[in-house]
Scaffold this motif. Sequence first.
Motif, PDB file in Angstrom:
ATOM      1  N   GLY A  54     -53.450  38.243  71.325  1.00 31.71           N
ATOM      2  CA  GLY A  54     -53.167  38.090  69.910  1.00 31.71           C
ATOM      3  C   GLY A  54     -51.843  38.685  69.475  1.00 31.71           C
ATOM      4  O   GLY A  54     -51.698  39.132  68.333  1.00 31.71           O
ATOM      5  N   HIS A  55     -50.852  38.718  70.366  1.00 29.68           N
ATOM      6  CA  HIS A  55     -49.532  39.294  70.099  1.00 29.68           C
ATOM      7  C   HIS A  55     -49.584  40.803  69.862  1.00 29.68           C
ATOM      8  O   HIS A  55     -48.570  41.414  69.530  1.00 29.68           O
ATOM      9  N   ALA A  56     -50.743  41.396  70.027  1.00 28.07           N
ATOM     10  CA  ALA A  56     -50.894  42.847  69.863  1.00 28.07           C
ATOM     11  C   ALA A  56     -52.112  43.280  70.659  1.00 28.07           C
ATOM     12  O   ALA A  56     -53.139  43.677  70.092  1.00 28.07           O
ATOM     13  N   GLY A  57     -51.999  43.180  71.989  1.00 33.31           N
ATOM     14  CA  GLY A  57     -53.148  43.448  72.839  1.00 33.31           C
ATOM     15  C   GLY A  57     -53.733  44.829  72.661  1.00 33.31           C
ATOM     16  O   GLY A  57     -54.956  45.017  72.745  1.00 33.31           O
ATOM     17  N   SER A  58     -52.896  45.806  72.389  1.00 33.61           N
ATOM     18  CA  SER A  58     -53.402  47.170  72.213  1.00 33.61           C
ATOM     19  C   SER A  58     -54.305  47.261  70.978  1.00 33.61           C
ATOM     20  O   SER A  58     -55.251  48.066  70.945  1.00 33.61           O
ATOM     21  N   ALA A  59     -54.020  46.441  69.965  1.00 32.26           N
ATOM     22  CA  ALA A  59     -54.871  46.429  68.774  1.00 32.26           C
ATOM     23  C   ALA A  59     -56.234  45.813  69.080  1.00 32.26           C
ATOM     24  O   ALA A  59     -57.272  46.297  68.614  1.00 32.26           O
ATOM     25  N   VAL A  60     -56.244  44.742  69.883  1.00 33.38           N
ATOM     26  CA  VAL A  60     -57.511  44.120  70.276  1.00 33.38           C
ATOM     27  C   VAL A  60     -58.335  45.103  71.108  1.00 33.38           C
ATOM     28  O   VAL A  60     -59.548  45.259  70.899  1.00 33.38           O
ATOM     29  N   ALA A  61     -57.686  45.781  72.057  1.00 35.09           N
ATOM     30  CA  ALA A  61     -58.388  46.771  72.875  1.00 35.09           C
ATOM     31  C   ALA A  61     -58.954  47.890  72.016  1.00 35.09           C
ATOM     32  O   ALA A  61     -60.067  48.383  72.264  1.00 35.09           O
ATOM     33  N   GLU A  62     -58.211  48.300  70.992  1.00 32.99           N
ATOM     34  CA  GLU A  62     -58.686  49.372  70.106  1.00 32.99           C
ATOM     35  C   GLU A  62     -59.957  48.960  69.378  1.00 32.99           C
ATOM     36  O   GLU A  62     -60.873  49.771  69.201  1.00 32.99           O
TER      37      GLU A  62
END
Length: 382
Positions: A54-62
């Motif tokens: 989603g262009h911000a993988g770290s946010a999805v993982a969070e």
Amino acid sequence: MTSEIVALSARVHTWRFTDRPREIGTGSILRRDFVLVRVELADGTVGYGEAFHGHAGSAVAEIVNTTMQDVVVGRRADDVLGVREETRDRFLIASGMGGFIFALSGIDIAMWDAHGKSTGQPAWRLLGGSTPDFPAYAGGFTLGYSAPELLVADLRSLWDRGYRAAKVRVGDSFEEDASRVTAARAALGEEFHIMTDANLGQNYDVARRAPVLGDVGAEWLEEPFPPGGHDQFRSLAALRRVPLAAGENIFGADAFARWIGEGAIQVAQPDVSRVGGITEAIRVAHIAQAHGARCVPHISHTALNHAATLTVMSAVASTDFFEADPTARNPFRTDVISGGVRVGQGRASLGDKPGLGVAVDEERLLDEYAGETGSPWPRTRR
């Protein structure tokens, strides 16, 4: 009996291209990012899933590592509908899709993998699938904007590898598009299936191109407009010159029901790592089948996604194409993550290993493919 989930986690992994793929409508991608979702059961079984970055993988993982703990931990691995309904009620309907639909996608895939492993059954059999073999087309990042002679050379190389279908990128100019698709048809003949994809990038009136695609017998035109262009899709589809396809940016079966039911698309392309997982993709496929539309899922980066995609196709008795990734190197498909799907001579098939049948080398992923932050797509100016 399937045991309960005792741990849930997610992290981003990245592989940078040594030679970047050719440009498409959204530019030229820098790297492959994906979010690895991991569930562990009380009996020690571990299941894996892939969530889109989603262009911000770290946010999805969070989201997986925080909010979704309360939804998932303590449930049985086969309680995929319970997770779906609670996630929709608490986070999707009231607050919008956001990263939650990507998080749910990876979790759902991991739960099916764990459920299959804990029962000793491949996920496609648990879902009632009977056909584990499908025709494949060369998709992914294989063919960017290309001059006709280069495109023909690429397509002939794919032909030599057994492919009888491939996706051609369009959208840069009418003249280039017309030249490349007519050259492809002339060189490969009527036996070869040509899919076209504009990747949301459209630099001219797409209605000019539709007759050309109809004349060459293109299977479909994918994403000629952004996902907000529902009425534009319907108007173009009404010309009946080429079937329209979309789905990687359509989220949830209810949204697909509108797009398909109103005739905006004739080919539904849900991505299991983006639409809500295996469970939701099956719902989309059933909607498409009920309306006489095709369902040809979109793929993401890893063997986990690819095995989950074929699992969906088997579960709904599909006879349509699987989108294969024929790139020369993708360590997330054939190295640190591997198995689950066999692709050769233009066919893709599933095996009989439990779950998704995919091997994940977590140690090497941590050591060699640390996740990067931000979007893998560089900024483009139009």
